[in-house]
Design a protein around this motif. Structure first.
Motif, PDB file in Angstrom:
ATOM      1  N   LEU A 600       0.846  -1.353  -0.027  1.00  5.73           N
ATOM      2  CA  LEU A 600      -0.002   0.091  -0.104  1.00  5.73           C
ATOM      3  C   LEU A 600       0.854   1.236   0.016  1.00  5.73           C
ATOM      4  O   LEU A 600       0.711   2.309  -0.861  1.00  5.73           O
ATOM      5  CB  LEU A 600      -0.856  -0.102   1.296  1.00  5.73           C
ATOM      6  N   GLN A 601       1.953   1.133   0.950  1.00  7.27           N
ATOM      7  CA  GLN A 601       2.861   2.176   0.716  1.00  7.27           C
ATOM      8  C   GLN A 601       3.183   2.623  -0.684  1.00  7.27           C
ATOM      9  O   GLN A 601       3.399   3.841  -0.942  1.00  7.27           O
ATOM     10  CB  GLN A 601       4.035   2.089   1.631  1.00  7.27           C
ATOM     11  N   GLU A 602       3.769   1.763  -1.397  1.00  5.33           N
ATOM     12  CA  GLU A 602       4.232   1.930  -2.738  1.00  5.33           C
ATOM     13  C   GLU A 602       3.074   2.561  -3.563  1.00  5.33           C
ATOM     14  O   GLU A 602       3.285   3.621  -4.420  1.00  5.33           O
ATOM     15  CB  GLU A 602       4.785   0.633  -3.418  1.00  5.33           C
ATOM     16  N   TYR A 603       1.896   1.769  -3.614  1.00  3.53           N
ATOM     17  CA  TYR A 603       0.696   2.408  -4.022  1.00  3.53           C
ATOM     18  C   TYR A 603       0.383   4.012  -4.113  1.00  3.53           C
ATOM     19  O   TYR A 603       0.284   4.656  -4.804  1.00  3.53           O
ATOM     20  CB  TYR A 603      -0.301   1.384  -4.022  1.00  3.53           C
ATOM     21  N   TYR A 604       0.323   4.164  -2.729  1.00  3.45           N
ATOM     22  CA  TYR A 604       0.183   5.583  -2.472  1.00  3.45           C
ATOM     23  C   TYR A 604       1.370   6.490  -2.871  1.00  3.45           C
ATOM     24  O   TYR A 604       1.171   7.759  -3.268  1.00  3.45           O
ATOM     25  CB  TYR A 604       0.059   5.725  -0.976  1.00  3.45           C
ATOM     26  N   GLY A 605       2.443   6.031  -2.809  1.00  3.71           N
ATOM     27  CA  GLY A 605       3.537   6.953  -3.250  1.00  3.71           C
ATOM     28  C   GLY A 605       3.593   7.131  -4.642  1.00  3.71           C
ATOM     29  O   GLY A 605       4.317   8.146  -5.206  1.00  3.71           O
ATOM     30  N   SER A 606       2.891   6.383  -5.409  1.00  9.58           N
ATOM     31  CA  SER A 606       2.798   6.512  -6.938  1.00  9.58           C
ATOM     32  C   SER A 606       1.666   7.410  -7.327  1.00  9.58           C
ATOM     33  O   SER A 606       1.610   7.739  -8.536  1.00  9.58           O
ATOM     34  CB  SER A 606       2.618   5.009  -7.547  1.00  9.58           C
ATOM     35  N   ILE A 607       0.827   8.015  -6.437  1.00 11.82           N
ATOM     36  CA  ILE A 607      -0.251   8.859  -6.633  1.00 11.82           C
ATOM     37  C   ILE A 607       0.027  10.225  -6.099  1.00 11.82           C
ATOM     38  O   ILE A 607       0.562  10.521  -4.933  1.00 11.82           O
ATOM     39  CB  ILE A 607      -1.541   8.333  -6.016  1.00 11.82           C
ATOM     40  N   GLU A 608      -0.236  11.225  -6.962  1.00 15.44           N
ATOM     41  CA  GLU A 608       0.023  12.510  -6.608  1.00 15.44           C
ATOM     42  C   GLU A 608      -0.984  13.055  -5.761  1.00 15.44           C
ATOM     43  O   GLU A 608      -2.251  12.513  -5.615  1.00 15.44           O
ATOM     44  CB  GLU A 608       0.119  13.497  -7.975  1.00 15.44           C
TER      45      GLU A 608
END
Length: 608
Positions: A600-608
């Motif tokens: 989830l951390q990686e997914y959220y990090g990919s979203i502006e």
């Protein structure tokens, strides 16, 4: 004529006057005496201190009533209750975590402490304020009952009658009862630990005879906002504790060079201000301004941010720009110590994990959390979903239950409507669809908008799955501002890989938000990805969920997976994997991050 002018003021303000409430807000800014600390207690499962042997409520002066000081004048006098240093609890705090005897206890406990005053207030009013007591509280001072309150997560206060306070040896007693009942909010069936006790701060508040009881200040609703604009209209509402024939209120925002005086006639005032060079509050720039209200010799200071939250078609807009809510759900619990969270330090610990997750939003489930949470969220730039515990199957046909739900809703909104971080008021979670339920919930939505129409209103709905098609058509969605649903595809039914072929249909042209999704995992237990309860299974679940989120319809506006940390729940009884814990946390009960956290951390990090 005066009444007509007052009604006109309400119409031009975007902050409607609330129903007549006695709640005093922003206690920290008042003249207070803290009553936190060590209290004595008596466990009273039969409620002997409250009822006599005929089960009638005891008379006020009954020497066997536990609210009265036990006194023996002769050696043959009979006294069957007492308070002392042998049995003590810390306030604020739940009782379950403080002694083994309380671990599963649900019932009545009498709290008692004595306190002195440096001097008795003259020509002042004094109130006893509780941040929260779970669930039913009866409050007595020096043998006199001040009042009672139901609701385990919202504040309340009682005025102390003139002449009742003493300079020394004031005898304060609170009967706390956390038993669950079918006609209460929440009802008998929940999925969290029923922490009992005086769980939040206790204060004596000293105020003038006439004082500002409640206030709200925010951006005027129907104005455009953007990053280049620097002048805005602010609208406010102030409620006094009593009618005033003539008085002056001064509102000051020093940084913006705003200082304006208003005349008050009556018990309320709606007003507007123009503010130049105003910077809007946002997660990237959590700008707060010192606001000072002065009235009748009392000065109240607050830190308030100004921002605009709204929907436009299928989008959620913050300050006029589309925003995606990268959320996570949180219980008000410090699992490492198996206790209720209550302090600023607790809030910083929980929100530290949230920031590490690359999240910009939290769902405070399933009840209003302590005010430190929303204040810290203001300072950190975290968006907040705040909710009342209308949870699962309450008694929707009972008019008294409706009144209790509305009361908790009002207390939540009145306490926190000056917190810029709070963008969503939620009226409930996973309530079963029926006409009477929809009518019940709609009345709560109407109530919320009447108190504060500047935020979004929602509820966490359930969704059905028919051959891989999820159709969201709950009739309550017609009345909410966003459509929020809880889904657990791959945990409660099917396997995580089933998300590959899932299709979503929403009958409402509104933003779609996943208010829950998640899978359980015992920290440190590993296996192949199809081994239930393993960290690998939970990781696989989140991997498939993220792929599904990435191909959602264009109205998909965010999610708040279930849940940040493992939390206590008597419903969860597998002897190897649960042991009284709900294991859906991305972080375990000792603070260790599970493998799914990083997905989830990686997914959220990919979203502006």
């Amino acid at each position: 004529m005066r009444k007509a002018i007052f009604c006109l003021l309400l119409l031009v303000s975007n902050i409607p006057a609330s129903a007549q409430e006695d709640l005093i807000i922003n206690v920290d800014a008042r003249t207070t005496t803290s009553l936190n600390g060590t209290w004595s207690y008596i466990i009273d499962p039969y409620e002997t201190g409250f009822y006599d042997y005929r089960y009638k409520e005891r008379r006020e002066n009954d020497p066997e009533a536990y609210w009265n000081r036990p006194v023996t004048r002769n050696r043959w006098d009979r006294v069957e209750h007492g308070y002392g240093d042998k049995y003590t609890l810390q306030v604020p705090g739940d009782w379950n975590s403080q002694a083994e005897v309380f671990k599963y206890y649900e019932g009545s406990v009498w709290y008692q402490r004595e306190f002195d005053l440096k001097e008795l207030p003259e020509n002042k009013r004094v109130f006893l304020h509780f941040g929260a007591v779970n669930y039913e509280a009866h409050v007595y001072l020096n043998g006199k009952k001040l009042g009672s309150h139901k609701g385990g997560f919202t504040p309340f206060n009682f005025e102390i009658p003139v002449g009742l306070l003493e300079k020394e040896n004031n005898f304060l007693v609170v009967k706390v009862d956390n038993k669950r009942h079918p006609q209460e909010i929440p009802t008998v069936n929940t999925d969290w630990w029923n922490f009992g006790g005086i769980t939040r701060d206790v204060n004596l508040i000293t105020v003038p005879q006439s004082f500002v009881q409640q206030y709200a200040l925010q951006l005027a609703k129907n104005q455009e906002v953007n990053t280049t604009k620097d002048q805005y209209e602010l609208r406010g509402h102030v409620k006094l504790n009593q009618l005033s024939t003539a008085g002056n209120l001064t509102v000051e925002i020093p940084e913006l060079k705003v200082k304006q005086q208003f005349k008050i006639s009556g018990d309320s005032l709606s007003f507007s201000l123009n503010a130049k060079n105003l910077e809007l509050w946002s997660p990237q720039h959590p700008r707060l301004y010192e606001v000072i209200l002065s009235y009748n010799g009392e000065q109240i200071e607050d830190k308030i941010g100004f921002r605009k939250i709204e929907t436009q078609g299928k989008d959620i807009l913050l300050n006029g720009k589309k925003i995606f809510l990268r959320g996570i759900s949180i219980h008000e619990e410090i699992p490492q110590q198996m206790r209720r969270a209550h302090s600023k330090e607790d809030a910083m610990q929980l929100f530290g994990y949230v920031k590490d997750l690359n999240a910009n939003m939290v769902r405070l489930a399933h009840y209003p959390h302590n005010p430190n949470m929303t204040k810290v969220a203001d300072s950190l730039g975290l968006l907040v979903w705040s909710e009342i515990p209308v949870y699962w199957t309450i008694d929707f046909e009972n008019e008294e239950v409706v009144k209790k739900a509305k009361k908790q809703l009002r207390e939540m909104i009145i306490r926190d409507r000056n917190r810029a971080s709070v963008i969503i008021w939620s009226v409930g979670n996973e309530t079963p669809v029926s006409p009477v339920r929809t009518s019940f919930m709609k009345s709560l939505i109407t109530e919320a908008r009447a108190i504060d129409n500047s935020r979004l209103i929602s509820a966490a709905l359930e969704v059905g799955n028919e051959n891989g098609v999820f159709r969201i058509d709950d009739p309550l969605g017609e009345f909410t501002d966003i459509v929020a649903v809880n889904e657990y595809l791959g945990w409660y039914g099917g396997l995580p890989g089933d998300a590959k072929t899932a299709k979503w249909e929403v009958v409402y042209d509104k933003p779609l938000f996943f208010s829950e999704t998640g899978a359980g995992a015992k920290s440190g237990f590993f296996g192949d990805k199809e081994t239930r309860w393993s960290e690998d299974y939970q990781e696989w679940y989140y991997q498939e969920q993220v792929k599904m989120m990435q191909r959602m319809p264009d109205n998909f506006s965010g999610l708040s997976p279930w849940i940040l940390m493992d939390f206590r729940s008597p419903r969860r009884n597998h002897p190897n994997y649960q042991e009284g814990w709900n294991r859906k946390g991305l972080i375990d009960n000792e603070g260790n991050k599970k493998k799914a956290f990083f997905v989830l951390q990686e997914y959220y990090g990919s979203i502006e």
